[in-house]
Design a protein around this motif. Structure first.
Motif, PDB file in Angstrom:
ATOM      1  N   TYR A 133      75.891 123.251  -4.536  1.00 44.82           N
ATOM      2  CA  TYR A 133      75.232 123.624  -5.789  1.00 44.82           C
ATOM      3  C   TYR A 133      74.322 124.842  -5.603  1.00 44.82           C
ATOM      4  CZ  TYR A 133      72.104 123.423  -9.817  1.00 44.82           C
ATOM      5  OH  TYR A 133      71.365 123.730 -10.927  1.00 44.82           O
ATOM      6  N   GLY A 134      74.583 125.875  -6.413  1.00 41.67           N
ATOM      7  CA  GLY A 134      73.711 127.043  -6.457  1.00 41.67           C
ATOM      8  C   GLY A 134      73.816 127.980  -5.271  1.00 41.67           C
ATOM      9  N   GLN A 135      74.787 127.777  -4.379  1.00 45.34           N
ATOM     10  CA  GLN A 135      74.884 128.621  -3.193  1.00 45.34           C
ATOM     11  C   GLN A 135      76.084 129.557  -3.268  1.00 45.34           C
ATOM     12  OE1 GLN A 135      74.725 126.616   0.579  1.00 45.34           O
ATOM     13  NE2 GLN A 135      72.797 125.582   0.117  1.00 45.34           N
ATOM     14  N   SER A 136      75.852 130.826  -2.940  1.00 46.04           N
ATOM     15  CA  SER A 136      76.929 131.799  -2.846  1.00 46.04           C
ATOM     16  C   SER A 136      77.562 131.725  -1.449  1.00 46.04           C
ATOM     17  CB  SER A 136      76.393 133.205  -3.131  1.00 46.04           C
ATOM     18  OG  SER A 136      75.283 133.477  -2.299  1.00 46.04           O
ATOM     19  N   GLU A 137      78.526 132.611  -1.191  1.00 47.53           N
ATOM     20  CA  GLU A 137      79.257 132.583   0.079  1.00 47.53           C
ATOM     21  C   GLU A 137      79.306 133.990   0.676  1.00 47.53           C
ATOM     22  OE1 GLU A 137      83.690 131.066   1.445  1.00 47.53           O
ATOM     23  OE2 GLU A 137      83.520 132.372  -0.320  1.00 47.53           O
ATOM     24  N   TRP A 138      78.871 134.111   1.913  1.00 45.26           N
ATOM     25  CA  TRP A 138      78.952 135.393   2.609  1.00 45.26           C
ATOM     26  C   TRP A 138      80.390 135.641   3.058  1.00 45.26           C
ATOM     27  CZ3 TRP A 138      75.104 139.018   3.520  1.00 45.26           C
ATOM     28  CH2 TRP A 138      73.787 138.628   3.190  1.00 45.26           C
ATOM     29  N   ILE A 139      80.929 136.808   2.726  1.00 51.35           N
ATOM     30  CA  ILE A 139      82.240 137.218   3.225  1.00 51.35           C
ATOM     31  C   ILE A 139      82.058 138.160   4.414  1.00 51.35           C
ATOM     32  CG2 ILE A 139      84.467 138.243   2.658  1.00 51.35           C
ATOM     33  CD1 ILE A 139      83.871 135.642   1.143  1.00 51.35           C
ATOM     34  N   PHE A 140      81.233 139.209   4.237  1.00 51.11           N
ATOM     35  CA  PHE A 140      80.843 140.112   5.325  1.00 51.11           C
ATOM     36  C   PHE A 140      79.339 140.290   5.299  1.00 51.11           C
ATOM     37  CE2 PHE A 140      85.140 141.770   4.079  1.00 51.11           C
ATOM     38  CZ  PHE A 140      85.813 141.346   5.216  1.00 51.11           C
ATOM     39  N   GLU A 141      78.710 140.163   6.442  1.00 57.81           N
ATOM     40  CA  GLU A 141      77.260 140.342   6.533  1.00 57.81           C
ATOM     41  C   GLU A 141      76.972 141.610   7.321  1.00 57.81           C
ATOM     42  OE1 GLU A 141      73.219 137.791   7.646  1.00 57.81           O
ATOM     43  OE2 GLU A 141      75.203 136.900   7.885  1.00 57.81           O
ATOM     44  N   GLU A 142      76.577 142.664   6.609  1.00 57.84           N
ATOM     45  CA  GLU A 142      76.303 143.948   7.240  1.00 57.84           C
ATOM     46  C   GLU A 142      74.936 144.465   6.765  1.00 57.84           C
ATOM     47  OE1 GLU A 142      79.740 146.473   6.639  1.00 57.84           O
ATOM     48  OE2 GLU A 142      81.133 144.903   7.302  1.00 57.84           O
ATOM     49  N   ARG A 143      74.805 145.767   6.527  1.00 61.86           N
ATOM     50  CA  ARG A 143      73.530 146.347   6.111  1.00 61.86           C
ATOM     51  C   ARG A 143      73.776 147.421   5.058  1.00 61.86           C
ATOM     52  NH1 ARG A 143      71.981 142.507   8.099  1.00 61.86           N
ATOM     53  NH2 ARG A 143      70.391 142.134   9.687  1.00 61.86           N
ATOM     54  N   GLN A 144      72.749 148.128   4.697  1.00 64.42           N
ATOM     55  CA  GLN A 144      72.752 149.257   3.770  1.00 64.42           C
ATOM     56  C   GLN A 144      73.074 148.840   2.327  1.00 64.42           C
ATOM     57  OE1 GLN A 144      75.432 152.011   6.056  1.00 64.42           O
ATOM     58  NE2 GLN A 144      73.711 153.432   5.826  1.00 64.42           N
ATOM     59  N   ILE A 145      74.350 148.602   2.022  1.00 64.05           N
ATOM     60  CA  ILE A 145      74.779 148.277   0.660  1.00 64.05           C
ATOM     61  C   ILE A 145      75.237 146.820   0.600  1.00 64.05           C
ATOM     62  CG2 ILE A 145      76.463 148.821  -1.161  1.00 64.05           C
ATOM     63  CD1 ILE A 145      76.641 151.651   0.083  1.00 64.05           C
ATOM     64  N   ALA A 146      74.947 146.143  -0.490  1.00 67.46           N
ATOM     65  CA  ALA A 146      75.415 144.769  -0.686  1.00 67.46           C
ATOM     66  C   ALA A 146      76.170 144.684  -2.006  1.00 67.46           C
ATOM     67  CB  ALA A 146      74.245 143.797  -0.702  1.00 67.46           C
ATOM     68  N   ILE A 147      77.358 144.106  -1.959  1.00 65.16           N
ATOM     69  CA  ILE A 147      78.148 143.875  -3.171  1.00 65.16           C
ATOM     70  C   ILE A 147      78.141 142.385  -3.469  1.00 65.16           C
ATOM     71  CG2 ILE A 147      80.420 144.037  -4.247  1.00 65.16           C
ATOM     72  CD1 ILE A 147      80.995 146.456  -2.535  1.00 65.16           C
ATOM     73  N   ILE A 174      79.318 139.533  -0.786  1.00 69.35           N
ATOM     74  CA  ILE A 174      78.936 138.156  -1.111  1.00 69.35           C
ATOM     75  C   ILE A 174      79.732 137.672  -2.308  1.00 69.35           C
ATOM     76  CG2 ILE A 174      77.041 136.620  -1.807  1.00 69.35           C
ATOM     77  CD1 ILE A 174      76.215 139.944  -0.245  1.00 69.35           C
ATOM     78  N   ASN A 175      80.284 136.493  -2.184  1.00 66.73           N
ATOM     79  CA  ASN A 175      80.982 135.818  -3.277  1.00 66.73           C
ATOM     80  C   ASN A 175      79.960 134.993  -4.045  1.00 66.73           C
ATOM     81  OD1 ASN A 175      82.757 134.328  -4.898  1.00 66.73           O
ATOM     82  ND2 ASN A 175      83.250 132.889  -3.257  1.00 66.73           N
ATOM     83  N   ALA A 176      79.663 135.388  -5.270  1.00 66.01           N
ATOM     84  CA  ALA A 176      78.574 134.757  -6.026  1.00 66.01           C
ATOM     85  C   ALA A 176      78.793 133.259  -6.228  1.00 66.01           C
ATOM     86  CB  ALA A 176      78.413 135.445  -7.377  1.00 66.01           C
ATOM     87  N   ARG A 177      80.025 132.870  -6.591  1.00 65.73           N
ATOM     88  CA  ARG A 177      80.383 131.485  -6.888  1.00 65.73           C
ATOM     89  C   ARG A 177      79.664 130.948  -8.126  1.00 65.73           C
ATOM     90  NH1 ARG A 177      81.100 127.904  -1.344  1.00 65.73           N
ATOM     91  NH2 ARG A 177      83.243 128.586  -0.922  1.00 65.73           N
ATOM     92  N   PHE A 178      78.338 130.910  -8.092  1.00 67.29           N
ATOM     93  CA  PHE A 178      77.555 130.390  -9.213  1.00 67.29           C
ATOM     94  C   PHE A 178      76.931 131.547  -9.987  1.00 67.29           C
ATOM     95  CE2 PHE A 178      77.892 126.759  -6.504  1.00 67.29           C
ATOM     96  CZ  PHE A 178      77.843 125.662  -7.328  1.00 67.29           C
TER      97      PHE A 178
END
Length: 216
Positions: A133-147, A174-178
């Protein structure tokens, strides 16, 4: 015995589903995103104010091409996202859709699950973290820009991620999911070490996930 076709009567369908819910069932109402607007009063008063376990299955959510203006499902994240007790989810692919269906069935209140027109995306099969509940999912964890991608926009986000790498940029994905509730913890985390946060969604700007992330 388990399927009722109510015709083009979205107002009735929502209240009918609520009646089933008060009788101990957990109904799933399948409907076009744009046509669910007709049942808005019933969603607010009959479903959400009573916090009933009904799952709304929003087909044709987002852009629908040649289906025409009246079928563009670009308002549901806004009109559902402001209703108390409503939970709004958007799967990135067909496996996550199946997982979200099971998650929705376990909930004791209203859930809206939105998915696009046409064929379900079958990429990212290896990314299948449990739905929490309420949690997104990291696909790639890097720096600078976040999608921060919502639902089937993940397919487009992957293309952007690859293009950014070609141009020398690091990019978290990041996959928002919620969409309701939005994952404020991950937004806070991204704001610490990323110069730019970008949201991708098929919805009008007002009331969408991008506005929620920005306001937070």
């Amino acid at each position: 015995d388990r399927f009722f076709d109510v015709g083009i009567a979205e107002e009735h369908a929502v209240t009918f589903a609520c009646g089933l819910a008060t009788g101990g069932f957990h109904p799933f109402f399948a409907v076009y995103s744009s046509f669910l607007q007709r049942g808005y009063d019933q969603i607010l008063h009959d479903m959400c104010m009573q916090n009933l376990p009904v799952t709304l299955m929003l087909d044709r959510a987002g852009l629908v091409g040649n289906d025409g203006e009246t079928h563009q499902g670009v308002f549901d994240l806004s009109y559902l996202g402001m209703i108390p007790n409503m939970m709004v989810l958007a799967p990135k692919n067909k496996w996550e859709l199946a997982d979200m269906l099971r998650f929705a069935f376990r909930q004791e209140g209203p859930v809206a699950l939105r998915y696009p027109r046409g064929t379900a995306y079958d990429g990212l099969k290896e990314h299948r973290a449990p739905i929490v509940y309420g949690q997104s999912e990291w696909i790639f964890e890097e720096r600078q820009i976040a999608i921060f991608a919502v639902g089937n926009m993940m397919e487009e986000a992957l293309k952007v991620h690859e293009l950014l790498h070609e141009r020398g940029y690091d990019c978290s994905l990041i996959n928002a999911r919620f969409v309701k509730p939005i994952d404020t913890d991950v937004v806070k985390e991204l704001a610490k070490d990323h110069r730019l946060i970008v949201t991708l969604e098929e919805n009008v700007r007002s009331g969408g996930s991008g506005e929620k992330a920005r306001d937070y």
